[in-house]
Scaffold this motif. Structure first.
Motif, short mmCIF file in Angstrom:
data_model
loop_
_atom_site.label_atom_id
_atom_site.label_comp_id
_atom_site.label_asym_id
_atom_site.label_seq_id
_atom_site.Cartn_x
_atom_site.Cartn_y
_atom_site.Cartn_z
N ALA A 60 0.80 -1.31 0.08
CA ALA A 60 -0.14 -0.17 0.13
C ALA A 60 0.74 1.25 -0.03
CB ALA A 60 -0.95 0.08 1.24
N GLY A 61 2.13 1.04 0.39
CA GLY A 61 3.09 2.19 0.20
C GLY A 61 3.61 2.58 1.46
N ALA A 62 3.32 1.86 2.66
CA ALA A 62 3.93 2.39 4.03
C ALA A 62 5.48 2.23 3.81
CB ALA A 62 3.44 1.29 5.00
N GLN A 63 6.09 3.27 4.52
CA GLN A 63 7.50 3.15 4.76
C GLN A 63 8.17 2.76 5.93
OE1 GLN A 63 6.97 7.46 3.38
NE2 GLN A 63 8.89 7.13 2.42
N VAL A 64 7.22 2.74 7.12
CA VAL A 64 7.71 2.32 8.41
C VAL A 64 6.90 1.18 8.95
CG1 VAL A 64 8.30 2.76 10.76
CG2 VAL A 64 8.54 4.52 8.90
N LEU A 65 7.22 0.07 9.02
CA LEU A 65 6.45 -1.07 9.69
C LEU A 65 6.62 -0.88 11.23
CD1 LEU A 65 7.34 -4.16 7.38
CD2 LEU A 65 5.32 -2.78 7.24
N ALA A 102 10.07 -6.47 5.09
CA ALA A 102 10.94 -5.23 4.30
C ALA A 102 12.04 -5.77 3.34
CB ALA A 102 11.49 -4.42 5.59
N GLY A 103 12.62 -6.91 3.84
CA GLY A 103 13.49 -7.14 2.76
C GLY A 103 12.87 -7.78 1.55
N ALA A 104 11.73 -8.49 1.50
CA ALA A 104 11.11 -8.85 0.58
C ALA A 104 10.70 -7.68 -0.48
CB ALA A 104 9.90 -9.66 0.88
N ARG A 112 14.65 0.69 -2.17
CA ARG A 112 13.74 1.29 -1.47
C ARG A 112 14.08 1.28 0.05
NH1 ARG A 112 7.48 -1.40 -1.10
NH2 ARG A 112 6.40 0.16 0.25
N GLU A 113 13.69 2.79 0.47
CA GLU A 113 14.08 2.77 1.95
C GLU A 113 12.67 2.72 2.70
OE1 GLU A 113 17.26 6.09 3.15
OE2 GLU A 113 16.00 7.02 1.93
N LEU A 114 12.94 1.57 3.86
CA LEU A 114 12.24 1.11 4.77
C LEU A 114 12.63 1.13 6.20
CD1 LEU A 114 10.57 -1.80 2.41
CD2 LEU A 114 9.47 0.50 2.87
N TRP A 115 11.72 1.43 7.02
CA TRP A 115 12.24 1.11 8.48
C TRP A 115 11.44 0.15 9.23
CZ3 TRP A 115 11.96 5.53 5.48
CH2 TRP A 115 13.34 6.32 5.25
#
Length: 319
Positions: A60-65, A102-104, A112-115
């Protein structure tokens, strides 16, 4: 963990998008959460469902889980006959599941930047009786520190990017979780649950937000799991009192009946409110209970976030 910038560095450049409510997505996937451990039960019984829920928010576009640790405590697991070592492993698993998701997502969209934010729920969440919406448990700050210290240490050892000190109902518990978070050396954000322009325990927001004023490891301060109508003013006060980026992730606006238990009323969550939130100082935005991937997708579109929207390091919005 993120291989790019820190959460604080990203917030300094613009809004960053959180995910939505984990429990409602798990229920949408067919999970039964009618248990005192709530979503934390699935850490032992169905971890693949938690990872799938994280992936739904990433799509959906979330950047932080935010992890499934909210109701995961040594005490809560002990009530189910789970000993300390197994409980510690389950606490770590909550972080690992988010990191795997996040790795997937990064493999599908390189760069892609994710936290990952380890969810640290309040003492009242362990009681599973709605106490987190009242606070004032009759415990001293140091007693609350003793409760939070072992689980926060377990979360920190698992290597999240940030700690999410969330749904905090009163200043006493805020002081406790902030002190313990400082011991870990990790960055963190502090989010209160509020009602009527005050903490759930009835304290002025100016005093509540001041708990993190001047604390460099606090990357954001604000509110979560509150009525969306409360969010804008709370964000404004948080930003003015602390000079920090504000965090805001309200629930759907429905009410929680702890005796039911169940949700009452109708949703008033409107993604277009994000413009007012960011205008008031919010930089970390998303949704809490009953806010699903469809809402996060709308927020992502409004913020210019989401898969393929751009990556850190090139001046484009993060995703």
């Amino acid at each position: 963990m993120s291989s790019g910038r820190t959460v604080a560095e990203a917030l300094a450049e613009g809004p960053v998008l959180l995910d939505g409510g984990l429990s409602n997505q798990l229920e949408a996937q067919g999970c039964d959460l009618s248990d005192a451990l709530w979503s934390a039960r699935l850490l032992a019984d169905a971890p693949e469902q938690i990872e799938a829920a994280h992936l739904a928010y990433l799509r959906a576009g979330a950047q932080v889980l935010i992890t499934s640790g909210y109701q995961a405590t040594f005490e809560g697991f002990a009530h189910r006959g789970i000993g300390p070592e197994r409980a510690r492993a389950l606490l770590a698993r909550s972080v690992e599941l988010a990191r795997r998701a996040a790795g997937a997502a990064r493999r599908a969209d390189p760069g892609r930047e994710l936290w990952v934010a380890a969810s640290v729920g309040p003492y009242g969440a362990m009681l599973a009786d709605g106490s987190e919406y009242r606070g004032r448990y009759g415990l001293a700050v140091r007693e609350l520190e003793r409760f939070h210290r072992p689980r926060m240490a377990a979360f920190a050892e698992a290597g999240p990017d940030v700690l999410a000190l969330e749904t905090v109902p009163d200043i006493d518990e805020a002081e406790a979780v902030v002190r313990v978070a400082e011991e870990t050396g990790l960055p963190y954000w502090l989010a209160y649950s509020v009602a009527g322009g005050r903490t759930r325990a009835g304290q002025p927001l100016e005093e509540a937000f001041a708990v993190v004023a001047g604390r460099d490891r606090a990357v954001a301060v604000g509110v979560n799991c509150c009525d969306p109508a409360e969010a804008e003013e709370a964000v404004r006060v948080a930003a003015e009192v602390t000079g920090k980026p504000a965090v805001v992730y309200p629930n759907s606006g429905e009410g929680w009946d702890a005796e039911g238990p169940g949700w009452t009323g109708r949703s008033t969550f409107a993604p277009e409110r994000v413009r007012a939130w960011t205008g008031a100082g919010a930089r970390l935005v998303g949704g809490c209970c009953r806010v699903g991937p469809e809402h996060i997708e709308e927020l992502a579109a409004l913020l210019g976030a989401g898969p393929g929207a751009g990556h850190g390091g090139d001046g484009a919005p993060h995703s």
